[in-house]
Design a protein around this motif. Structure first.
Motif, PDB file in Angstrom:
ATOM      1  N   SER A  17       6.402  -4.376   1.910  1.00 18.75           N
ATOM      2  CA  SER A  17       5.283  -5.276   2.188  1.00 18.75           C
ATOM      3  C   SER A  17       4.396  -5.474   0.973  1.00 18.75           C
ATOM      4  CB  SER A  17       4.432  -4.741   3.346  1.00 18.75           C
ATOM      5  OG  SER A  17       5.173  -4.696   4.548  1.00 18.75           O
ATOM      6  N   PHE A  18       4.473  -4.562   0.000  1.00 21.31           N
ATOM      7  CA  PHE A  18       3.643  -4.641  -1.201  1.00 21.31           C
ATOM      8  C   PHE A  18       4.543  -4.537  -2.433  1.00 21.31           C
ATOM      9  CE2 PHE A  18       1.088  -2.897   2.200  1.00 21.31           C
ATOM     10  CZ  PHE A  18      -0.072  -3.652   2.137  1.00 21.31           C
ATOM     11  N   ALA A  19       4.405  -5.504  -3.358  1.00 17.92           N
ATOM     12  CA  ALA A  19       5.211  -5.493  -4.575  1.00 17.92           C
ATOM     13  C   ALA A  19       4.855  -4.286  -5.428  1.00 17.92           C
ATOM     14  CB  ALA A  19       4.974  -6.777  -5.363  1.00 17.92           C
ATOM     15  N   GLU A  20       5.813  -3.886  -6.280  1.00 22.54           N
ATOM     16  CA  GLU A  20       5.548  -2.768  -7.184  1.00 22.54           C
ATOM     17  C   GLU A  20       4.320  -3.065  -8.025  1.00 22.54           C
ATOM     18  OE1 GLU A  20       8.452  -0.795  -9.530  1.00 22.54           O
ATOM     19  OE2 GLU A  20      10.087  -1.406  -8.216  1.00 22.54           O
ATOM     20  N   GLY A  21       3.519  -2.044  -8.253  1.00 20.86           N
ATOM     21  CA  GLY A  21       2.314  -2.220  -9.037  1.00 20.86           C
ATOM     22  C   GLY A  21       1.099  -1.664  -8.328  1.00 20.86           C
ATOM     23  N   PRO A  22      -0.103  -2.128  -8.700  1.00 16.87           N
ATOM     24  CA  PRO A  22      -1.339  -1.521  -8.173  1.00 16.87           C
ATOM     25  C   PRO A  22      -1.455  -1.542  -6.665  1.00 16.87           C
ATOM     26  CG  PRO A  22      -1.811  -2.930 -10.057  1.00 16.87           C
ATOM     27  CD  PRO A  22      -0.365  -3.144  -9.727  1.00 16.87           C
ATOM     28  N   LEU A  23      -1.069  -2.660  -6.022  1.00 17.13           N
ATOM     29  CA  LEU A  23      -1.220  -2.737  -4.568  1.00 17.13           C
ATOM     30  C   LEU A  23      -0.362  -1.697  -3.867  1.00 17.13           C
ATOM     31  CD1 LEU A  23      -1.385  -6.583  -3.837  1.00 17.13           C
ATOM     32  CD2 LEU A  23      -3.234  -4.902  -3.713  1.00 17.13           C
ATOM     33  N   ARG A  24       0.909  -1.565  -4.298  1.00 16.87           N
ATOM     34  CA  ARG A  24       1.763  -0.569  -3.669  1.00 16.87           C
ATOM     35  C   ARG A  24       1.253   0.840  -3.948  1.00 16.87           C
ATOM     36  NH1 ARG A  24       8.232  -0.317  -4.589  1.00 16.87           N
ATOM     37  NH2 ARG A  24       8.097  -2.352  -3.567  1.00 16.87           N
ATOM     38  N   GLN A  25       0.806   1.084  -5.178  1.00 20.06           N
ATOM     39  CA  GLN A  25       0.289   2.415  -5.510  1.00 20.06           C
ATOM     40  C   GLN A  25      -0.926   2.758  -4.657  1.00 20.06           C
ATOM     41  OE1 GLN A  25      -0.414   2.007  -9.694  1.00 20.06           O
ATOM     42  NE2 GLN A  25       1.693   1.345 -10.031  1.00 20.06           N
ATOM     43  N   ARG A  26      -1.802   1.748  -4.465  1.00 17.66           N
ATOM     44  CA  ARG A  26      -2.988   1.994  -3.637  1.00 17.66           C
ATOM     45  C   ARG A  26      -2.580   2.272  -2.195  1.00 17.66           C
ATOM     46  NH1 ARG A  26      -5.515  -2.490  -4.797  1.00 17.66           N
ATOM     47  NH2 ARG A  26      -6.178  -1.631  -6.790  1.00 17.66           N
ATOM     48  N   ALA A  27      -1.614   1.509  -1.701  1.00 11.41           N
ATOM     49  CA  ALA A  27      -1.150   1.714  -0.330  1.00 11.41           C
ATOM     50  C   ALA A  27      -0.518   3.092  -0.167  1.00 11.41           C
ATOM     51  CB  ALA A  27      -0.150   0.627   0.057  1.00 11.41           C
ATOM     52  N   LEU A  28       0.318   3.491  -1.152  1.00  9.29           N
ATOM     53  CA  LEU A  28       0.949   4.810  -1.084  1.00  9.29           C
ATOM     54  C   LEU A  28      -0.082   5.927  -1.244  1.00  9.29           C
ATOM     55  CD1 LEU A  28       4.227   4.165  -3.124  1.00  9.29           C
ATOM     56  CD2 LEU A  28       4.031   4.605  -0.672  1.00  9.29           C
TER      57      LEU A  28
END
Length: 489
Positions: free
Chosen positions: A147-158
Protein backbone atom coordinates in the motif's frame (compact mmCIF):
# COMPACT_ATOMS: atom_id res chain seq x y z
CA UNK A 1 -22.24 30.82 -27.12
CA UNK A 2 -23.56 27.66 -25.74
CA UNK A 3 -20.69 25.64 -27.14
CA UNK A 4 -18.13 27.90 -25.54
CA UNK A 5 -19.99 28.14 -22.26
CA UNK A 6 -20.31 24.39 -21.93
CA UNK A 7 -16.62 23.64 -21.23
CA UNK A 8 -16.43 26.34 -18.60
CA UNK A 9 -19.56 25.03 -16.93
CA UNK A 10 -18.16 21.53 -16.99
CA UNK A 11 -14.88 22.72 -15.54
CA UNK A 12 -16.70 24.59 -12.82
CA UNK A 13 -18.74 21.52 -12.04
CA UNK A 14 -15.78 19.17 -11.87
CA UNK A 15 -13.63 21.42 -9.70
CA UNK A 16 -15.31 20.46 -6.38
CA UNK A 17 -15.51 16.85 -7.53
CA UNK A 18 -11.79 16.75 -8.23
CA UNK A 19 -11.09 18.40 -4.88
CA UNK A 20 -13.23 15.80 -3.11
CA UNK A 21 -11.55 12.98 -5.02
CA UNK A 22 -8.16 14.39 -4.03
CA UNK A 23 -9.22 14.48 -0.40
CA UNK A 24 -10.45 10.88 -0.64
CA UNK A 25 -7.14 9.78 -2.13
CA UNK A 26 -5.30 11.59 0.67
CA UNK A 27 -7.50 9.98 3.33
CA UNK A 28 -7.34 6.46 1.94
CA UNK A 29 -3.72 5.70 2.98
CA UNK A 30 -4.53 6.92 6.48
CA UNK A 31 -7.61 4.70 6.66
CA UNK A 32 -5.67 1.71 5.33
CA UNK A 33 -2.91 2.34 7.84
CA UNK A 34 -5.38 2.72 10.71
CA UNK A 35 -7.19 -0.54 9.92
CA UNK A 36 -3.99 -2.53 9.51
CA UNK A 37 -2.38 -1.08 12.63
CA UNK A 38 -5.41 -1.75 14.80
CA UNK A 39 -5.36 -5.37 13.65
CA UNK A 40 -1.61 -5.79 14.21
CA UNK A 41 -1.86 -4.22 17.66
CA UNK A 42 -4.66 -6.61 18.59
CA UNK A 43 -2.60 -9.59 17.39
CA UNK A 44 0.32 -8.48 19.54
CA UNK A 45 -1.93 -7.99 22.57
CA UNK A 46 -3.41 -11.43 22.02
CA UNK A 47 0.02 -13.06 22.14
CA UNK A 48 0.75 -11.96 25.71
CA UNK A 49 -2.60 -11.19 27.32
CA UNK A 50 -3.05 -14.70 28.77
CA UNK A 51 0.42 -14.96 30.39
CA UNK A 52 -0.68 -13.42 33.67
CA UNK A 53 -4.08 -15.15 33.52
CA UNK A 54 -2.76 -18.72 33.22
CA UNK A 55 -3.08 -19.66 36.92
CA UNK A 56 -6.66 -18.33 37.03
CA UNK A 57 -7.56 -20.27 33.88
CA UNK A 58 -6.08 -23.41 35.38
CA UNK A 59 -8.18 -23.00 38.51
CA UNK A 60 -11.32 -22.19 36.58
CA UNK A 61 -11.21 -25.06 34.07
CA UNK A 62 -9.33 -27.71 36.01
CA UNK A 63 -6.00 -27.72 34.16
CA UNK A 64 -3.30 -29.63 36.00
CA UNK A 65 -0.09 -27.72 36.71
CA UNK A 66 1.78 -29.84 34.16
CA UNK A 67 -0.81 -29.19 31.44
CA UNK A 68 -1.11 -25.45 32.04
CA UNK A 69 1.76 -24.64 29.68
CA UNK A 70 -0.25 -26.09 26.78
CA UNK A 71 -2.48 -22.99 26.82
CA UNK A 72 0.53 -21.00 25.60
CA UNK A 73 2.16 -23.82 23.62
CA UNK A 74 -0.96 -24.64 21.56
CA UNK A 75 -1.09 -21.04 20.38
CA UNK A 76 2.66 -20.77 19.79
CA UNK A 77 2.86 -23.96 17.72
CA UNK A 78 0.17 -22.93 15.27
CA UNK A 79 1.17 -19.24 15.16
CA UNK A 80 4.84 -19.92 14.40
CA UNK A 81 4.48 -23.14 12.42
CA UNK A 82 2.01 -21.95 9.78
CA UNK A 83 3.10 -18.34 9.21
CA UNK A 84 5.21 -18.95 6.09
CA UNK A 85 2.59 -21.30 4.62
CA UNK A 86 -0.24 -18.79 5.04
CA UNK A 87 1.97 -16.02 3.68
CA UNK A 88 2.12 -17.92 0.38
CA UNK A 89 -1.59 -18.77 0.51
CA UNK A 90 -2.22 -15.02 0.63
CA UNK A 91 -0.31 -14.68 -2.64
CA UNK A 92 -2.56 -17.33 -4.18
CA UNK A 93 -6.04 -16.30 -3.08
CA UNK A 94 -5.50 -12.63 -2.24
CA UNK A 95 -3.99 -11.00 0.84
CA UNK A 96 -7.07 -8.92 1.60
CA UNK A 97 -9.27 -12.02 1.58
CA UNK A 98 -6.89 -13.91 3.88
CA UNK A 99 -6.54 -10.90 6.19
CA UNK A 100 -10.28 -10.40 6.65
CA UNK A 101 -11.00 -14.13 6.95
CA UNK A 102 -8.28 -14.64 9.56
CA UNK A 103 -9.54 -11.70 11.65
CA UNK A 104 -13.02 -13.21 11.55
CA UNK A 105 -11.55 -16.53 12.73
CA UNK A 106 -9.69 -14.74 15.53
CA UNK A 107 -12.87 -13.06 16.74
CA UNK A 108 -14.86 -16.32 16.64
CA UNK A 109 -12.15 -18.39 18.36
CA UNK A 110 -11.75 -15.70 21.04
CA UNK A 111 -15.49 -15.88 21.72
CA UNK A 112 -15.29 -19.69 21.99
CA UNK A 113 -12.27 -19.44 24.30
CA UNK A 114 -14.04 -16.99 26.58
CA UNK A 115 -17.08 -19.25 26.80
CA UNK A 116 -15.08 -22.49 27.23
CA UNK A 117 -16.12 -24.81 30.06
CA UNK A 118 -13.51 -27.55 29.54
CA UNK A 119 -9.75 -27.70 28.84
CA UNK A 120 -10.31 -29.34 25.43
CA UNK A 121 -12.52 -26.52 24.13
CA UNK A 122 -10.13 -23.87 25.37
CA UNK A 123 -7.10 -25.55 23.74
CA UNK A 124 -9.01 -25.88 20.45
CA UNK A 125 -9.78 -22.15 20.63
CA UNK A 126 -6.10 -21.39 21.26
CA UNK A 127 -5.07 -23.44 18.21
CA UNK A 128 -7.60 -21.51 16.11
CA UNK A 129 -6.29 -18.21 17.50
CA UNK A 130 -2.77 -19.24 16.56
CA UNK A 131 -3.81 -20.18 13.01
CA UNK A 132 -5.61 -16.85 12.67
CA UNK A 133 -2.48 -15.03 13.82
CA UNK A 134 -0.31 -17.05 11.42
CA UNK A 135 -2.55 -15.96 8.52
CA UNK A 136 -3.28 -12.35 9.54
CA UNK A 137 0.29 -11.28 10.38
CA UNK A 138 1.96 -11.84 6.97
CA UNK A 139 -1.17 -10.76 5.10
CA UNK A 140 -1.34 -7.53 7.09
CA UNK A 141 2.36 -6.81 6.56
CA UNK A 142 2.04 -7.53 2.83
CA UNK A 143 -0.92 -5.16 2.56
CA UNK A 144 1.09 -2.56 4.46
CA UNK A 145 4.18 -2.81 2.24
CA UNK A 146 2.22 -2.94 -1.03
CA UNK A 147 0.00 0.00 0.00
CA UNK A 148 3.02 2.30 0.46
CA UNK A 149 5.89 2.65 -2.03
CA UNK A 150 9.44 2.11 -0.82
CA UNK A 151 10.80 5.18 0.89
CA UNK A 152 9.74 7.52 3.72
CA UNK A 153 6.04 6.64 3.72
CA UNK A 154 6.67 2.91 4.00
CA UNK A 155 9.36 3.44 6.63
CA UNK A 156 6.98 5.61 8.66
CA UNK A 157 4.23 3.02 8.34
CA UNK A 158 6.58 0.20 9.38
CA UNK A 159 7.87 2.31 12.26
CA UNK A 160 4.39 2.92 13.64
CA UNK A 161 3.52 -0.73 13.03
CA UNK A 162 6.60 -1.90 14.92
CA UNK A 163 5.94 0.49 17.80
CA UNK A 164 2.32 -0.59 18.18
CA UNK A 165 3.21 -4.25 17.80
CA UNK A 166 5.79 -4.14 20.57
CA UNK A 167 3.60 -1.87 22.68
CA UNK A 168 0.78 -4.35 22.12
CA UNK A 169 2.87 -7.17 23.53
CA UNK A 170 3.53 -5.09 26.65
CA UNK A 171 -0.08 -3.87 26.82
CA UNK A 172 -1.22 -7.49 26.73
CA UNK A 173 0.75 -8.24 29.89
CA UNK A 174 -0.76 -5.20 31.65
CA UNK A 175 -4.29 -5.74 30.34
CA UNK A 176 -4.23 -9.42 31.22
CA UNK A 177 -3.47 -8.60 34.84
CA UNK A 178 -6.11 -5.85 35.03
CA UNK A 179 -8.90 -7.91 33.43
CA UNK A 180 -8.11 -11.02 35.47
CA UNK A 181 -7.96 -9.12 38.76
CA UNK A 182 -10.99 -6.89 38.20
CA UNK A 183 -13.30 -9.05 36.06
CA UNK A 184 -12.39 -12.58 34.96
CA UNK A 185 -9.81 -14.37 32.86
CA UNK A 186 -12.57 -14.83 30.26
CA UNK A 187 -12.33 -11.14 29.38
CA UNK A 188 -8.78 -11.75 28.16
CA UNK A 189 -10.54 -13.61 25.32
CA UNK A 190 -13.66 -11.44 24.98
CA UNK A 191 -11.67 -8.22 24.48
CA UNK A 192 -10.68 -9.41 20.97
CA UNK A 193 -14.25 -9.89 19.76
CA UNK A 194 -15.44 -6.28 19.24
CA UNK A 195 -12.07 -5.21 17.78
CA UNK A 196 -12.02 -8.10 15.30
CA UNK A 197 -15.64 -7.42 14.35
CA UNK A 198 -14.90 -3.74 13.71
CA UNK A 199 -11.93 -4.56 11.47
CA UNK A 200 -13.91 -7.17 9.53
CA UNK A 201 -16.73 -4.66 8.90
CA UNK A 202 -14.50 -1.74 7.91
CA UNK A 203 -11.66 -3.44 6.01
CA UNK A 204 -13.59 -4.52 2.86
CA UNK A 205 -14.39 -0.92 1.91
CA UNK A 206 -10.98 0.50 2.85
CA UNK A 207 -8.33 -2.02 1.78
CA UNK A 208 -7.70 -2.90 -1.85
CA UNK A 209 -7.00 -6.48 -2.87
CA UNK A 210 -3.31 -7.30 -3.31
CA UNK A 211 -1.87 -10.30 -5.12
CA UNK A 212 0.96 -10.90 -7.60
CA UNK A 213 0.18 -10.24 -11.29
CA UNK A 214 1.14 -13.85 -12.05
CA UNK A 215 -0.52 -16.33 -9.71
CA UNK A 216 2.15 -18.63 -8.24
CA UNK A 217 1.66 -22.36 -7.85
CA UNK A 218 1.56 -23.82 -4.36
CA UNK A 219 4.64 -25.87 -3.47
CA UNK A 220 2.94 -28.52 -1.33
CA UNK A 221 6.10 -30.55 -0.49
CA UNK A 222 7.87 -27.34 0.54
CA UNK A 223 4.89 -26.11 2.55
CA UNK A 224 4.55 -29.45 4.33
CA UNK A 225 8.24 -29.84 5.22
CA UNK A 226 8.75 -26.25 6.42
CA UNK A 227 5.56 -26.35 8.50
CA UNK A 228 6.50 -29.65 10.13
CA UNK A 229 10.04 -28.38 10.65
CA UNK A 230 8.87 -25.23 12.41
CA UNK A 231 6.35 -27.18 14.48
CA UNK A 232 9.08 -29.58 15.60
CA UNK A 233 11.50 -26.76 16.39
CA UNK A 234 8.99 -24.72 18.39
CA UNK A 235 7.68 -27.80 20.22
CA UNK A 236 11.20 -28.93 21.11
CA UNK A 237 12.15 -25.51 22.44
CA UNK A 238 8.98 -25.11 24.50
CA UNK A 239 9.57 -28.55 26.03
CA UNK A 240 13.21 -27.66 26.71
CA UNK A 241 12.10 -24.52 28.51
CA UNK A 242 9.61 -26.51 30.59
CA UNK A 243 11.57 -29.70 31.35
CA UNK A 244 15.21 -29.09 30.33
CA UNK A 245 17.28 -29.63 27.20
CA UNK A 246 17.83 -33.33 27.82
CA UNK A 247 14.14 -34.22 28.13
CA UNK A 248 13.09 -36.82 25.48
CA UNK A 249 10.25 -34.62 24.17
CA UNK A 250 12.64 -31.71 23.70
CA UNK A 251 15.23 -33.83 21.90
CA UNK A 252 12.59 -35.50 19.73
CA UNK A 253 11.02 -32.18 18.73
CA UNK A 254 14.35 -30.48 17.96
CA UNK A 255 15.62 -33.50 16.03
CA UNK A 256 12.45 -33.82 13.96
CA UNK A 257 12.45 -30.07 13.30
CA UNK A 258 16.04 -30.19 12.05
CA UNK A 259 15.31 -33.14 9.75
CA UNK A 260 12.21 -31.53 8.21
CA UNK A 261 13.94 -28.17 7.71
CA UNK A 262 16.86 -29.92 5.99
CA UNK A 263 14.33 -31.73 3.78
CA UNK A 264 12.69 -28.38 3.02
CA UNK A 265 15.91 -26.93 1.62
CA UNK A 266 16.42 -30.03 -0.50
CA UNK A 267 12.89 -29.75 -1.86
CA UNK A 268 13.32 -26.05 -2.67
CA UNK A 269 16.39 -26.82 -4.78
CA UNK A 270 14.46 -29.19 -7.06
CA UNK A 271 10.87 -27.97 -7.48
CA UNK A 272 10.03 -25.65 -10.38
CA UNK A 273 7.94 -23.22 -8.30
CA UNK A 274 9.47 -23.28 -4.78
CA UNK A 275 7.68 -21.90 -1.75
CA UNK A 276 10.85 -19.98 -0.88
CA UNK A 277 13.12 -19.48 -3.92
CA UNK A 278 16.69 -19.97 -2.79
CA UNK A 279 17.72 -16.91 -4.82
CA UNK A 280 15.58 -14.84 -2.47
CA UNK A 281 17.17 -16.40 0.61
CA UNK A 282 20.58 -15.63 -0.87
CA UNK A 283 19.83 -11.90 -0.75
CA UNK A 284 21.81 -10.55 2.23
CA UNK A 285 18.96 -8.18 3.10
CA UNK A 286 16.52 -11.08 3.35
CA UNK A 287 18.80 -13.65 5.00
CA UNK A 288 20.70 -11.51 7.50
CA UNK A 289 17.88 -9.01 7.95
CA UNK A 290 15.66 -11.83 9.20
CA UNK A 291 18.42 -13.16 11.47
CA UNK A 292 18.70 -9.71 13.04
CA UNK A 293 14.93 -9.55 13.44
CA UNK A 294 14.76 -13.02 14.95
CA UNK A 295 17.35 -12.11 17.59
CA UNK A 296 15.57 -8.81 18.31
CA UNK A 297 12.29 -10.58 19.06
CA UNK A 298 13.98 -13.40 20.99
CA UNK A 299 15.75 -10.97 23.32
CA UNK A 300 13.10 -8.34 24.05
CA UNK A 301 10.10 -10.62 24.51
CA UNK A 302 12.11 -12.98 26.72
CA UNK A 303 13.25 -9.96 28.73
CA UNK A 304 9.63 -9.44 29.75
CA UNK A 305 9.54 -13.04 30.98
CA UNK A 306 12.81 -12.66 32.92
CA UNK A 307 11.75 -9.42 34.57
CA UNK A 308 8.35 -10.93 35.42
CA UNK A 309 10.18 -13.67 37.32
CA UNK A 310 12.40 -11.12 39.01
CA UNK A 311 9.61 -8.76 40.00
CA UNK A 312 7.27 -11.47 41.34
CA UNK A 313 9.68 -14.07 42.73
CA UNK A 314 12.47 -11.81 44.02
CA UNK A 315 10.80 -8.48 44.81
CA UNK A 316 7.39 -9.97 45.68
CA UNK A 317 5.27 -7.91 43.26
CA UNK A 318 1.72 -8.99 42.43
CA UNK A 319 0.92 -9.90 38.80
CA UNK A 320 -0.90 -6.58 38.39
CA UNK A 321 2.01 -4.58 39.83
CA UNK A 322 4.48 -6.42 37.61
CA UNK A 323 2.31 -5.82 34.55
CA UNK A 324 2.01 -2.09 35.24
CA UNK A 325 5.80 -1.84 35.62
CA UNK A 326 6.18 -2.89 31.99
CA UNK A 327 4.26 0.21 30.91
CA UNK A 328 7.62 2.01 30.89
CA UNK A 329 9.00 -0.55 28.44
CA UNK A 330 5.91 0.01 26.29
CA UNK A 331 6.57 3.76 26.24
CA UNK A 332 10.15 3.08 25.16
CA UNK A 333 9.06 0.90 22.26
CA UNK A 334 6.56 3.54 21.08
CA UNK A 335 9.28 6.22 21.24
CA UNK A 336 11.69 3.96 19.36
CA UNK A 337 9.12 3.11 16.70
CA UNK A 338 8.40 6.79 16.04
CA UNK A 339 12.11 7.71 16.00
CA UNK A 340 13.26 4.81 13.79
CA UNK A 341 12.02 6.17 10.41
CA UNK A 342 13.80 9.47 11.10
CA UNK A 343 17.01 7.69 12.03
CA UNK A 344 16.83 5.60 8.84
CA UNK A 345 16.04 8.68 6.72
CA UNK A 346 19.01 10.61 8.06
CA UNK A 347 21.46 7.71 8.10
CA UNK A 348 20.72 4.19 6.82
CA UNK A 349 18.97 0.97 7.79
CA UNK A 350 22.29 -0.54 8.88
CA UNK A 351 22.91 2.39 11.22
CA UNK A 352 19.49 1.84 12.79
CA UNK A 353 20.21 -1.88 13.23
CA UNK A 354 23.68 -1.42 14.73
CA UNK A 355 23.01 1.66 16.85
CA UNK A 356 19.72 0.24 18.13
CA UNK A 357 21.36 -3.07 18.98
CA UNK A 358 24.17 -1.36 20.87
CA UNK A 359 21.70 0.73 22.88
CA UNK A 360 19.64 -2.36 23.68
CA UNK A 361 22.74 -4.36 24.68
CA UNK A 362 24.06 -1.62 26.98
CA UNK A 363 20.80 -1.20 28.87
CA UNK A 364 20.18 -4.95 29.04
CA UNK A 365 23.66 -5.35 30.55
CA UNK A 366 22.81 -2.58 33.04
CA UNK A 367 20.08 -4.86 34.43
CA UNK A 368 22.84 -7.19 35.68
CA UNK A 369 23.20 -4.70 38.55
CA UNK A 370 19.65 -5.29 39.82
CA UNK A 371 19.53 -6.13 43.50
CA UNK A 372 17.07 -7.87 45.78
CA UNK A 373 15.31 -4.79 47.20
CA UNK A 374 12.63 -2.83 45.38
CA UNK A 375 13.72 0.79 45.92
CA UNK A 376 17.10 0.94 44.25
CA UNK A 377 16.24 -1.79 41.77
CA UNK A 378 13.26 0.05 40.31
CA UNK A 379 15.38 3.21 39.95
CA UNK A 380 17.58 1.17 37.61
CA UNK A 381 14.98 -1.10 36.01
CA UNK A 382 12.58 1.59 34.78
CA UNK A 383 15.04 3.75 32.77
CA UNK A 384 16.94 0.67 31.56
CA UNK A 385 13.79 -0.95 30.15
CA UNK A 386 12.71 2.35 28.57
CA UNK A 387 15.97 2.95 26.69
CA UNK A 388 16.37 -0.75 25.95
CA UNK A 389 12.90 -0.64 24.36
CA UNK A 390 13.94 2.35 22.24
CA UNK A 391 17.02 0.47 20.99
CA UNK A 392 15.08 -2.74 20.34
CA UNK A 393 12.50 -0.90 18.25
CA UNK A 394 15.23 0.70 16.13
CA UNK A 395 16.42 -2.83 15.38
CA UNK A 396 12.92 -4.14 14.62
CA UNK A 397 12.00 -1.31 12.24
CA UNK A 398 15.44 -1.55 10.61
CA UNK A 399 14.87 -5.27 10.16
CA UNK A 400 11.40 -4.79 8.64
CA UNK A 401 12.66 -2.18 6.17
CA UNK A 402 15.72 -4.24 5.28
CA UNK A 403 13.90 -7.54 4.82
CA UNK A 404 11.12 -6.10 2.61
CA UNK A 405 13.03 -3.56 0.49
CA UNK A 406 14.36 -4.02 -3.03
CA UNK A 407 11.78 -6.69 -3.87
CA UNK A 408 8.94 -6.59 -6.41
CA UNK A 409 5.32 -6.75 -5.24
CA UNK A 410 5.18 -10.34 -6.49
CA UNK A 411 7.67 -11.30 -3.77
CA UNK A 412 6.21 -9.14 -1.00
CA UNK A 413 4.04 -12.00 0.24
CA UNK A 414 7.14 -14.16 0.58
CA UNK A 415 9.25 -11.39 2.10
CA UNK A 416 6.63 -10.40 4.65
CA UNK A 417 5.90 -14.07 5.31
CA UNK A 418 9.56 -14.60 6.18
CA UNK A 419 9.59 -11.44 8.30
CA UNK A 420 6.40 -12.50 10.09
CA UNK A 421 7.86 -15.97 10.61
CA UNK A 422 10.99 -14.44 12.17
CA UNK A 423 8.72 -12.37 14.40
CA UNK A 424 6.52 -15.26 15.50
CA UNK A 425 9.36 -17.74 15.94
CA UNK A 426 11.44 -15.17 17.82
CA UNK A 427 8.59 -14.36 20.20
CA UNK A 428 7.99 -18.08 20.68
CA UNK A 429 11.62 -19.09 21.18
CA UNK A 430 12.66 -16.36 23.58
CA UNK A 431 10.79 -17.49 26.67
CA UNK A 432 11.67 -21.24 26.54
CA UNK A 433 15.33 -20.50 25.80
CA UNK A 434 15.64 -18.08 28.72
CA UNK A 435 13.53 -20.34 30.92
CA UNK A 436 15.99 -23.16 30.24
CA UNK A 437 18.90 -20.87 31.21
CA UNK A 438 17.18 -19.87 34.44
CA UNK A 439 16.32 -23.49 35.26
CA UNK A 440 19.90 -24.63 34.69
CA UNK A 441 21.29 -21.75 36.76
CA UNK A 442 18.99 -22.27 39.75
CA UNK A 443 19.30 -26.08 39.81
CA UNK A 444 15.60 -26.29 40.64
CA UNK A 445 15.69 -23.91 43.62
CA UNK A 446 12.85 -21.38 43.82
CA UNK A 447 14.03 -19.06 46.59
CA UNK A 448 14.20 -15.32 45.98
CA UNK A 449 18.01 -15.34 45.87
CA UNK A 450 18.12 -18.36 43.55
CA UNK A 451 15.68 -16.76 41.11
CA UNK A 452 17.71 -13.55 41.24
CA UNK A 453 20.87 -15.48 40.34
CA UNK A 454 19.15 -17.37 37.52
CA UNK A 455 17.65 -14.20 36.05
CA UNK A 456 21.04 -12.47 36.20
CA UNK A 457 22.70 -15.28 34.24
CA UNK A 458 19.89 -15.22 31.67
CA UNK A 459 20.19 -11.43 31.33
CA UNK A 460 23.88 -11.87 30.48
CA UNK A 461 22.94 -14.41 27.79
CA UNK A 462 20.26 -12.03 26.53
CA UNK A 463 22.74 -9.14 26.18
CA UNK A 464 25.21 -11.45 24.40
CA UNK A 465 22.54 -12.42 21.85
CA UNK A 466 21.82 -8.73 21.18
CA UNK A 467 25.52 -8.14 20.53
CA UNK A 468 25.60 -11.16 18.22
CA UNK A 469 22.88 -9.53 16.13
CA UNK A 470 24.91 -6.30 15.98
CA UNK A 471 28.02 -8.14 14.80
CA UNK A 472 26.15 -10.13 12.14
CA UNK A 473 24.45 -7.01 10.80
CA UNK A 474 27.74 -5.08 10.66
CA UNK A 475 29.52 -7.94 8.87
CA UNK A 476 26.92 -9.05 6.35
CA UNK A 477 24.65 -6.09 5.60
CA UNK A 478 25.77 -3.23 3.41
CA UNK A 479 25.50 0.34 4.67
CA UNK A 480 22.80 1.40 2.23
CA UNK A 481 20.37 4.27 2.50
CA UNK A 482 16.79 3.10 2.27
CA UNK A 483 15.14 3.94 -1.07
CA UNK A 484 13.68 7.41 -1.23
CA UNK A 485 15.48 8.74 1.85
CA UNK A 486 18.50 10.43 0.27
CA UNK A 487 16.49 13.58 -0.42
CA UNK A 488 15.80 13.96 3.28
CA UNK A 489 19.29 13.41 4.57
Amino acid sequence: MSTTAQPSATAAGTGPERHEQGQQRARRPKLVLAVLLVAQFMLAVDFSILNVALPAIGDGLGFSLADLQWIATAFALSAAGFTLFFGRIGDLVGRKRIFIGSLALLGLSSLVGGLAVSPGVLLAARVAQGLATAAATPAGLSLLTTSFAEGPLRQRALGINGALMSAGFTTGAVLGGVLTDLLSWRWAFFVNVPVALAVVLVAPSVIKESRPAVRPRLDLPGALTVTLGLLGLVYGLTQAGEFGWTHPHALLGLGAGAVFLAAFFLVERKVSAPLVPLRTLRRPTVAWGNVAGLLAFVTETSLVYLLTLYLQKTLGFSPLEAGITFGVLGLGTVAGGLAAPRVIARTSTLTALVAGGLVQAVFTAALLLLGTTAGGSLALLLPATFFGGVGNMLVIVGFMVTATSGLPDAEQGLATGLAAMSQQVGITLGTPVMSAVVTASTAGAATASAVHHGVTVALAVNAALVLLGVVLAALFLRDRRAPGTSRQA
